[in-house]
Design an enzyme around this catalytic site. Structure first.
Site, PDB file in Angstrom:
ATOM      1  N   GLU A   1      45.455  10.821  -6.125  1.00  0.00           N
ATOM      2  CA  GLU A   1      45.521  10.119  -7.488  1.00  0.00           C
ATOM      3  C   GLU A   1      45.133   8.550  -7.351  1.00  0.00           C
ATOM      4  OE1 GLU A   1      49.476  11.913  -9.422  1.00  0.00           O
ATOM      5  OE2 GLU A   1      49.681  11.434  -7.405  1.00  0.00           O
TER       6      GLU A   1
ATOM      7  N   CYS B   1      45.289   0.981  -8.804  1.00  0.00           N
ATOM      8  CA  CYS B   1      46.437   1.518  -7.845  1.00  0.00           C
ATOM      9  C   CYS B   1      45.768   2.827  -6.959  1.00  0.00           C
ATOM     10  CB  CYS B   1      47.543   2.024  -8.980  1.00  0.00           C
ATOM     11  SG  CYS B   1      48.874   2.756  -7.911  1.00  0.00           S
TER      12      CYS B   1
ATOM     13  N   CYS C   1      53.254  12.464   1.477  1.00  0.00           N
ATOM     14  CA  CYS C   1      53.963  11.340   2.105  1.00  0.00           C
ATOM     15  C   CYS C   1      55.188  11.787   2.996  1.00  0.00           C
ATOM     16  CB  CYS C   1      54.403  10.156   1.130  1.00  0.00           C
ATOM     17  SG  CYS C   1      55.329   8.855   1.686  1.00  0.00           S
TER      18      CYS C   1
ATOM     19  N   CYS D   1      61.677   9.424   0.169  1.00  0.00           N
ATOM     20  CA  CYS D   1      62.485   8.752  -0.901  1.00  0.00           C
ATOM     21  C   CYS D   1      62.952   9.768  -2.026  1.00  0.00           C
ATOM     22  CB  CYS D   1      61.730   7.344  -1.467  1.00  0.00           C
ATOM     23  SG  CYS D   1      61.151   6.310  -0.632  1.00  0.00           S
TER      24      CYS D   1
ATOM     25  N   CYS E   1      61.131   9.948  -5.536  1.00  0.00           N
ATOM     26  CA  CYS E   1      59.734  10.108  -5.646  1.00  0.00           C
ATOM     27  C   CYS E   1      59.093  11.317  -5.619  1.00  0.00           C
ATOM     28  CB  CYS E   1      59.221   8.993  -4.388  1.00  0.00           C
ATOM     29  SG  CYS E   1      57.348   8.941  -4.438  1.00  0.00           S
TER      30      CYS E   1
ATOM     31  N   GLY F   1      51.707   7.779  -0.693  1.00  0.00           N
ATOM     32  CA  GLY F   1      51.615   7.644   0.802  1.00  0.00           C
ATOM     33  C   GLY F   1      52.425   6.405   1.041  1.00  0.00           C
TER      34      GLY F   1
ATOM     35  N   LEU G   1      62.634  -2.149  -2.453  1.00  0.00           N
ATOM     36  CA  LEU G   1      64.199  -2.178  -2.061  1.00  0.00           C
ATOM     37  C   LEU G   1      65.093  -1.098  -2.530  1.00  0.00           C
ATOM     38  CD1 LEU G   1      65.406  -3.857  -0.039  1.00  0.00           C
ATOM     39  CD2 LEU G   1      66.067  -5.458  -1.973  1.00  0.00           C
ATOM     40  N   HIS G   2      65.177  -1.325  -3.681  1.00  0.00           N
ATOM     41  CA  HIS G   2      65.703  -0.279  -4.683  1.00  0.00           C
ATOM     42  C   HIS G   2      67.204  -0.151  -4.578  1.00  0.00           C
ATOM     43  CE1 HIS G   2      61.777   0.862  -5.837  1.00  0.00           C
ATOM     44  NE2 HIS G   2      61.492   1.537  -4.872  1.00  0.00           N
TER      45      HIS G   2
ATOM     46  N   CYS H   1      53.565   7.856  -9.661  1.00  0.00           N
ATOM     47  CA  CYS H   1      54.374   8.407  -8.767  1.00  0.00           C
ATOM     48  C   CYS H   1      54.203   9.686  -8.337  1.00  0.00           C
ATOM     49  CB  CYS H   1      55.919   8.307  -8.875  1.00  0.00           C
ATOM     50  SG  CYS H   1      56.168   6.670  -9.696  1.00  0.00           S
TER      51      CYS H   1
HETATM   52  N1  SAH Z   1      55.198   4.048   0.025  1.00  0.00           N
HETATM   53  C1  SAH Z   1      55.101   2.861  -0.594  1.00  0.00           C
HETATM   54  C2  SAH Z   1      54.061   2.756  -1.907  1.00  0.00           C
HETATM   55  C3  SAH Z   1      53.997   3.962  -2.769  1.00  0.00           C
HETATM   56  S1  SAH Z   1      55.263   4.267  -4.114  1.00  0.00           S
HETATM   57  C4  SAH Z   1      56.211   2.256  -1.120  1.00  0.00           C
HETATM   58  O1  SAH Z   1      57.283   2.791  -0.957  1.00  0.00           O
HETATM   59  O2  SAH Z   1      56.589   1.125  -1.614  1.00  0.00           O
HETATM   60  C5  SAH Z   1      54.955   2.753  -5.234  1.00  0.00           C
HETATM   61  C6  SAH Z   1      56.201   2.425  -5.775  1.00  0.00           C
HETATM   62  O3  SAH Z   1      56.800   3.400  -6.822  1.00  0.00           O
HETATM   63  C7  SAH Z   1      57.353   2.258  -4.964  1.00  0.00           C
HETATM   64  O4  SAH Z   1      58.145   1.173  -5.386  1.00  0.00           O
HETATM   65  C8  SAH Z   1      58.172   3.508  -5.028  1.00  0.00           C
HETATM   66  O5  SAH Z   1      59.393   3.346  -4.417  1.00  0.00           O
HETATM   67  C9  SAH Z   1      58.081   3.579  -6.399  1.00  0.00           C
HETATM   68  N2  SAH Z   1      58.636   4.898  -7.074  1.00  0.00           N
HETATM   69  C10 SAH Z   1      58.452   5.998  -6.583  1.00  0.00           C
HETATM   70  N3  SAH Z   1      59.026   7.011  -7.403  1.00  0.00           N
HETATM   71  C11 SAH Z   1      59.158   6.369  -8.381  1.00  0.00           C
HETATM   72  C12 SAH Z   1      60.001   6.766  -9.677  1.00  0.00           C
HETATM   73  N4  SAH Z   1      60.351   7.941  -9.783  1.00  0.00           N
HETATM   74  N5  SAH Z   1      60.348   5.690 -10.473  1.00  0.00           N
HETATM   75  C13 SAH Z   1      60.002   4.372 -10.297  1.00  0.00           C
HETATM   76  N6  SAH Z   1      59.580   3.851  -9.125  1.00  0.00           N
HETATM   77  C14 SAH Z   1      59.134   4.785  -8.310  1.00  0.00           C
END
Ligand code: SAH
Length: 352
Positions: free
Chosen positions: A94, A107, A114, A118, A121, A161, A217-218, A335
Site C-alpha cells: 500500500e 506515504c 511487518c 504493535c 496496528c 513495514g 512513541l505512543h 495502517c
Molecule cells: N514501522 C514504522 C512506520 C510504519 S507505521 C513505525 O512504527 O513508525 C506509521 C505510523 O502509524 C506509526 O506511528 C504507527 O505507530 C502508527 N499506527 C499504526 N497503527 C495505527 C493506528 N491504528 N492508529 C494510529 N496510528 C497507527
C-alpha cells in the site's frame, strides 16, 4: 515481470553504468537509462527514444524498468488516494497520495507486512512477508507521480513495514530519491518513521543525511509501552531517547514523536504530564493522532475533548504539539487496512 530480469529501478547510477559496460555499451548510456527509469518514469523500453534500438532490444531480454501495477486505487473526499500496488512476485503493498495546501506527499511502505507486532496496528497482524527492495520503494513514488500527474514534494515512510528493519534497502532508496538524475527530492523532505529500533537510529544519525526522524512513541512510560509495543522490551524508552538525543546532536534536526491516543490506555491528563516531563529539553515536536480504529483490534480512540485536554497539558509544559489532521479516514487509508481488506478477497494476487 519475469523474476530473473534485473530490476533497473533498484540500480543507482554507478550500477547502471556498470551494467551498460557489462553488455558492451558506453558508460554514458547508464545515466540516460537511469533518467528514463528514475526521473521520466518510462515503463517500457520503447519509450526510451534516445537509446539505440539495439540496446533497447538487449535490455528487453535481460532487464525490466521496475514499474508497479495498480491493483486498486481509492480516492477519499479530501483527495487522499490510496493505492494497492502489485509486486513482480505477486505480493502487494500500500502507498498513499496526500495532497496538501503546501505540496503533495506520498506515504510509502518499506516491507510487505511487518514483524514488530504493535498491538494497535493492522500491518503487523500476519507478520513479515518480506523486505522491499530500494527500487520497489522508489517505484511507489514514481507510480503515484505518474497516476496523479502531480509533482511529489515530500515522502514519508509511514506505510506498512519498519524501515529500520530493512535499513540497507531504505538507505539506498534515500540515495535514489535524492539523486539529481532521479526525482531529486531533498532529504529534508523525507521522513522516516520508526517504532524505536535503536541501532538503526544510531546508524541513521551516523549517516547524517538530514532525513526527518519520527519516533512512534505512543506511551509515556515503559510499563504501558511494553504492553502495546513489543520492541520496547528490547529497547527501553530511556535507550530510545538517548538515541534521539544522539540524532539531534549529530544532525541538528528536530525529532518528531508520534503519539496515537488510545482510549483508556495512554490518553489521561496525568499521562500527558508524564510525557511532557519525559521530553522536556529535547529538540522535538509531538504529533498527537487519535487512534485510527482497526476493525480487528479492540482499541478505541478517545473523545475529542480528551484529545484537547491532552494537548493542552503538553502545551502547558512547553512542549510543541499538534494534532494530526485525519486524512482519508473514509477509504481505510491508514495502517495496513487496504491490503488486508483486499487480500481477504481470494481473487486478488498477493494473497498468501
Ligand atoms: N514501522 C514504522 C512506520 C510504519 S507505521 C513505525 O512504527 O513508525 C506509521 C505510523 O502509524 C506509526 O506511528 C504507527 O505507530 C502508527 N499506527 C499504526 N497503527 C495505527 C493506528 N491504528 N492508529 C494510529 N496510528 C497507527
Amino acid at each position: 515481470m519475469n523474476l530473473d530480469l534485473i530490476n533497473l529501478m533498484d540500480l543507482n547510477i554507478a550500477e547502471t553504468e556498470q551494467l551498460m559496460q557489462d553488455i558492451g555499451e558506453p558508460k554514458y548510456r547508464g545515466r540516460q537509462l537511469f533518467k528514463w527509469v528514475h526521473q521520466k518514469g518510462a515503463v517500457q523500453f520503447g519509450e526510451m527514444t534516445d537509446l539505440p534500438r539495439s540496446l533497447r532490444d538487449k535490455l528487453q531480454d535481460s532487464a525490466a524498468p521496475g514499474g508497479l501495477s495498480v491493483i486498486t486505487a481509492k480516492t477519499s473526499a479530501d483527495g487522499t488516494t490510496k493505492y494497492l500496488f502489485g509486486l513482480a512476485d505477486g505480493n502487494a503493498v500500500e502507498s498513499v497520495f496526500l495532497p496538501h495546501d503546501y505540496g503533495c506527499s506520498v506515504c510509502v511502505s518499506s516491507q510487505v507486512g511487518c514483524r514488530m507486532g504493535c498491538r494497535f496496528c493492522a500491518s503487523t497482524m500476519e507478520g513479515l512477508v518480506r523486505n522491499l527492495s530500494a527500487g520497489e520503494i522508489y517505484a511507489q513514488v514514481m507510480g503515484i507521480q505518474a497516476k496523479t500527474g502531480s509533482r511529489i514534494d515530500s515522502v514519508v515512510m509511514m506505510g506498512s513495514g519498519e524501515p529500520m528493519d530493512n535499513l540497507d534497502e531504505v538507505l539506498k532508496f534515500i540515495a535514489l530519491l535524492t539523486s539529481p538524475d532521479g526525482l531529486n527530492i531533498g532529504s529534508r523532505h523525507l521522513t522516516m518513521s520508526t517504532c524505536g529500533v535503536v541501532p538503526g537510529i544510531l546508524r541513521l544519525a551516523e549517516a547524517n543525511n538530514q532525513v526527518t526522524l519520527s519516533i512512534s512513541l505512543h506511551a509515556p512510560n515503559d510499563e504501558i509501552r511494553d504492553r502495546i509495543m513489543p520492541i520496547n522490551r528490547k529497547y527501553s524508552i530511556a535507550e530510545l531517547l538517548r538515541a534521539c538525543r544522539d540524532y539531534v546532536l549529530k544532525t541538528n534536526r528536530r525529532v518528531t514523536f508520534e503519539y496515537a491516543l488510545i482510549n483508556g490506555v495512554n490518553d489521561s491528563r496525568e499521562q500527558a504530564i508524564e510525557l511532557g516531563r519525559l521530553l522536556k529539553g529535547l529538540l522535538c515536536h509531538v504529533n498527537l493522532i487519535p487512534l485510527n480504529q482497526v476493525e480487528e483490534r479492540a482499541y478505541k480512540k478517545p473523545e475529542p475533548a480528551r484529545v484537547k485536554e491532552f494537548k493542552a497539558a503538553l502545551q502547558a509544559l512547553g512542549i510543541p504539539v499538534t494534532v494530526r489532521k485525519e486524512m482519508g479516514g473514509d477509504i481505510d487509508a491508514a495502517c495496513g487496512q487496504l491490503r488486508r481488506r483486499v487480500s481477504g478477497d481470494q481473487s486478488v494476487p498477493g494473497r498468501r
